[in-house]
Write a protein that holds these residues in place. Sequence first.
Motif, PDB file in Angstrom:
ATOM      1  N   GLY A 175      -5.383 -11.402   3.013  1.00 24.72           N
ATOM      2  CA  GLY A 175      -5.563 -12.500   2.075  1.00 24.72           C
ATOM      3  C   GLY A 175      -6.970 -13.046   2.178  1.00 24.72           C
ATOM      4  O   GLY A 175      -7.949 -12.293   2.114  1.00 24.72           O
ATOM      5  N   ASP A 176      -7.101 -14.356   2.359  1.00 22.51           N
ATOM      6  CA  ASP A 176      -8.414 -14.980   2.503  1.00 22.51           C
ATOM      7  C   ASP A 176      -8.926 -14.968   3.934  1.00 22.51           C
ATOM      8  O   ASP A 176     -10.043 -15.428   4.194  1.00 22.51           O
ATOM      9  CB  ASP A 176      -8.345 -16.443   2.023  1.00 22.51           C
ATOM     10  CG  ASP A 176      -8.161 -16.540   0.513  1.00 22.51           C
ATOM     11  OD1 ASP A 176      -8.698 -15.671  -0.191  1.00 22.51           O
ATOM     12  OD2 ASP A 176      -7.471 -17.464   0.054  1.00 22.51           O
ATOM     13  N   ALA A 177      -8.140 -14.463   4.857  1.00 20.04           N
ATOM     14  CA  ALA A 177      -8.542 -14.484   6.266  1.00 20.04           C
ATOM     15  C   ALA A 177      -9.223 -13.176   6.660  1.00 20.04           C
ATOM     16  O   ALA A 177      -8.854 -12.088   6.197  1.00 20.04           O
ATOM     17  CB  ALA A 177      -7.329 -14.725   7.157  1.00 20.04           C
ATOM     18  N   ARG A 178     -10.231 -13.317   7.525  1.00 20.56           N
ATOM     19  CA  ARG A 178     -10.900 -12.168   8.128  1.00 20.56           C
ATOM     20  C   ARG A 178     -10.849 -12.343   9.640  1.00 20.56           C
ATOM     21  O   ARG A 178     -11.199 -13.397  10.163  1.00 20.56           O
ATOM     22  CB  ARG A 178     -12.354 -12.061   7.664  1.00 20.56           C
ATOM     23  CG  ARG A 178     -12.506 -11.704   6.194  1.00 20.56           C
ATOM     24  CD  ARG A 178     -13.965 -11.789   5.764  1.00 20.56           C
ATOM     25  NE  ARG A 178     -14.807 -10.850   6.477  1.00 20.56           N
ATOM     26  CZ  ARG A 178     -15.027  -9.593   6.079  1.00 20.56           C
ATOM     27  NH1 ARG A 178     -14.443  -9.141   4.985  1.00 20.56           N
ATOM     28  NH2 ARG A 178     -15.804  -8.798   6.786  1.00 20.56           N
ATOM     29  N   GLU A 206     -12.801 -13.273  16.167  1.00 24.03           N
ATOM     30  CA  GLU A 206     -13.392 -14.327  15.344  1.00 24.03           C
ATOM     31  C   GLU A 206     -12.625 -14.394  14.038  1.00 24.03           C
ATOM     32  O   GLU A 206     -12.538 -13.411  13.300  1.00 24.03           O
ATOM     33  CB  GLU A 206     -14.867 -14.021  15.076  1.00 24.03           C
ATOM     34  CG  GLU A 206     -15.584 -15.094  14.271  1.00 24.03           C
ATOM     35  CD  GLU A 206     -17.032 -14.728  13.997  1.00 24.03           C
ATOM     36  OE1 GLU A 206     -17.900 -15.093  14.816  1.00 24.03           O
ATOM     37  OE2 GLU A 206     -17.286 -14.062  12.975  1.00 24.03           O
ATOM     38  N   VAL A 207     -12.047 -15.556  13.759  1.00 26.34           N
ATOM     39  CA  VAL A 207     -11.249 -15.742  12.550  1.00 26.34           C
ATOM     40  C   VAL A 207     -12.054 -16.578  11.562  1.00 26.34           C
ATOM     41  O   VAL A 207     -12.612 -17.619  11.923  1.00 26.34           O
ATOM     42  CB  VAL A 207      -9.915 -16.454  12.868  1.00 26.34           C
ATOM     43  CG1 VAL A 207      -9.094 -16.665  11.600  1.00 26.34           C
ATOM     44  CG2 VAL A 207      -9.119 -15.652  13.897  1.00 26.34           C
ATOM     45  N   SER A 208     -12.134 -16.122  10.315  1.00 29.88           N
ATOM     46  CA  SER A 208     -12.890 -16.858   9.308  1.00 29.88           C
ATOM     47  C   SER A 208     -12.108 -16.936   8.013  1.00 29.88           C
ATOM     48  O   SER A 208     -11.167 -16.171   7.774  1.00 29.88           O
ATOM     49  CB  SER A 208     -14.253 -16.198   9.067  1.00 29.88           C
ATOM     50  OG  SER A 208     -14.094 -14.862   8.613  1.00 29.88           O
ATOM     51  N   GLU A 209     -12.520 -17.900   7.173  1.00 30.91           N
ATOM     52  CA  GLU A 209     -11.893 -18.171   5.876  1.00 30.91           C
ATOM     53  C   GLU A 209     -12.991 -18.762   5.003  1.00 30.91           C
ATOM     54  O   GLU A 209     -13.890 -19.449   5.516  1.00 30.91           O
ATOM     55  CB  GLU A 209     -10.731 -19.143   6.079  1.00 30.91           C
ATOM     56  CG  GLU A 209      -9.782 -19.309   4.900  1.00 30.91           C
ATOM     57  CD  GLU A 209     -10.256 -20.359   3.901  1.00 30.91           C
ATOM     58  OE1 GLU A 209      -9.768 -20.337   2.767  1.00 30.91           O
ATOM     59  OE2 GLU A 209     -11.108 -21.190   4.282  1.00 30.91           O
ATOM     60  N   PRO A 210     -13.007 -18.481   3.690  1.00 28.83           N
ATOM     61  CA  PRO A 210     -14.132 -18.901   2.840  1.00 28.83           C
ATOM     62  C   PRO A 210     -14.511 -20.369   2.942  1.00 28.83           C
ATOM     63  O   PRO A 210     -15.689 -20.712   2.827  1.00 28.83           O
ATOM     64  CB  PRO A 210     -13.641 -18.547   1.427  1.00 28.83           C
ATOM     65  CG  PRO A 210     -12.711 -17.401   1.629  1.00 28.83           C
ATOM     66  CD  PRO A 210     -12.021 -17.673   2.929  1.00 28.83           C
ATOM     67  N   ALA A 230      -5.827 -28.880   4.492  1.00 27.43           N
ATOM     68  CA  ALA A 230      -7.072 -29.626   4.654  1.00 27.43           C
ATOM     69  C   ALA A 230      -7.952 -28.984   5.714  1.00 27.43           C
ATOM     70  O   ALA A 230      -9.185 -28.936   5.582  1.00 27.43           O
ATOM     71  CB  ALA A 230      -6.753 -31.071   5.044  1.00 27.43           C
ATOM     72  N   THR A 231      -7.340 -28.481   6.781  1.00 32.19           N
ATOM     73  CA  THR A 231      -8.050 -27.705   7.795  1.00 32.19           C
ATOM     74  C   THR A 231      -7.551 -26.271   7.688  1.00 32.19           C
ATOM     75  O   THR A 231      -6.455 -25.955   8.167  1.00 32.19           O
ATOM     76  CB  THR A 231      -7.775 -28.257   9.205  1.00 32.19           C
ATOM     77  OG1 THR A 231      -8.136 -29.641   9.254  1.00 32.19           O
ATOM     78  CG2 THR A 231      -8.574 -27.496  10.254  1.00 32.19           C
ATOM     79  N   PRO A 232      -8.332 -25.393   7.060  1.00 35.95           N
ATOM     80  CA  PRO A 232      -7.828 -24.044   6.763  1.00 35.95           C
ATOM     81  C   PRO A 232      -7.478 -23.210   7.990  1.00 35.95           C
ATOM     82  O   PRO A 232      -6.631 -22.322   7.907  1.00 35.95           O
ATOM     83  CB  PRO A 232      -8.980 -23.407   5.987  1.00 35.95           C
ATOM     84  CG  PRO A 232      -9.758 -24.553   5.442  1.00 35.95           C
ATOM     85  CD  PRO A 232      -9.652 -25.631   6.466  1.00 35.95           C
TER      86      PRO A 232
END
Length: 324
Positions: A175-178, A206-210, A230-232
């Motif tokens: 999805g939106d997660a990397r 390392e987890v990221s989101e746009p 609110a906190t992705p």
Amino acid sequence: MTVRESSAQIEQQAAMWAARLDARVLTAAETADLDAWLAGDSRRLGAWAMARAALARVELAQVAQDDSPHEDAPVATRPSAFDRRTLLRGAGLALAASAVGAVGLGLLGQGQHYATGKGEMLRIALDDGSIVNLNTASGIDVQFTAEQRTIYLRGGEALFDVAKDAARPFVVVAGDARVRAVGTAFTVRHEARRPIDVIVSEGVVEVSEPRAAPVRVGQGMRAMVDPRAATPIETAAIAPEMIEQELYWREGKIAFRDTTLASAAAQFARYNDERIVIADPALAQETITGLFVANDPRGFAEAVAQSLGVVTRIEGNSILISPT
């Protein structure tokens, strides 16, 4: 007033009995004590099954390590703390290795797609030496280049055991997660209308989101990624025994620890078309502890019936559990 044992106390006692039985044959008096202890609380049956299964897993891992020619062979993880033998055999609690719907081994190149159906698991060897275990109803696309190793988790759940290669990062897109790693082990669960769940059992990712800055998540940590929140990205610690419980699906099993019957029924629905239906709302909130075969909902229902004194019956494609 009698104080009810906590789950931790029961698990500790079950682990002690399991270790004693593993070391030697019990005396007649000890066998009687064990039977009496198991009969004293329905939660103890599940704890005992978990302890025996955890001990078996460690023994298998030690055998594999002893047979391995590599000096850096993996060390078995610390087991969590838990049969009445006839109940476990009859009800389908998992004390031995069980057959898994579809287990496979393949070598993947660029642009490959792998998927599992409901109740199936798949073990995949990637051409870089990494291993992917796909859980039920899951799918991945694999795209490797000279610069990066990318896995697209289209849905479901997968465990990634990543081979170290500092020159080629290993990235899982869900999805939106990397989730970016070099050499580590972690699971990613990606289901509709639920946050993406990342659990790290070894190393750091390392987890990221746009909408959020990247977050480093280490061993024994979980990250929940929800683009609508609110906190992705939310992180929290997860105990080793909980990580172990989360990973029993690799063996075709489901582990519960003080899990409500409603939640357990939902878990079985991930692996089976035959649904467990809890007829009474109060009964649905009763809890169960134990280790069960994922594709045997009837065995689970029989164990619940014996443990809680309820009844089960088959109605079409449903297994109904009710007080009477």
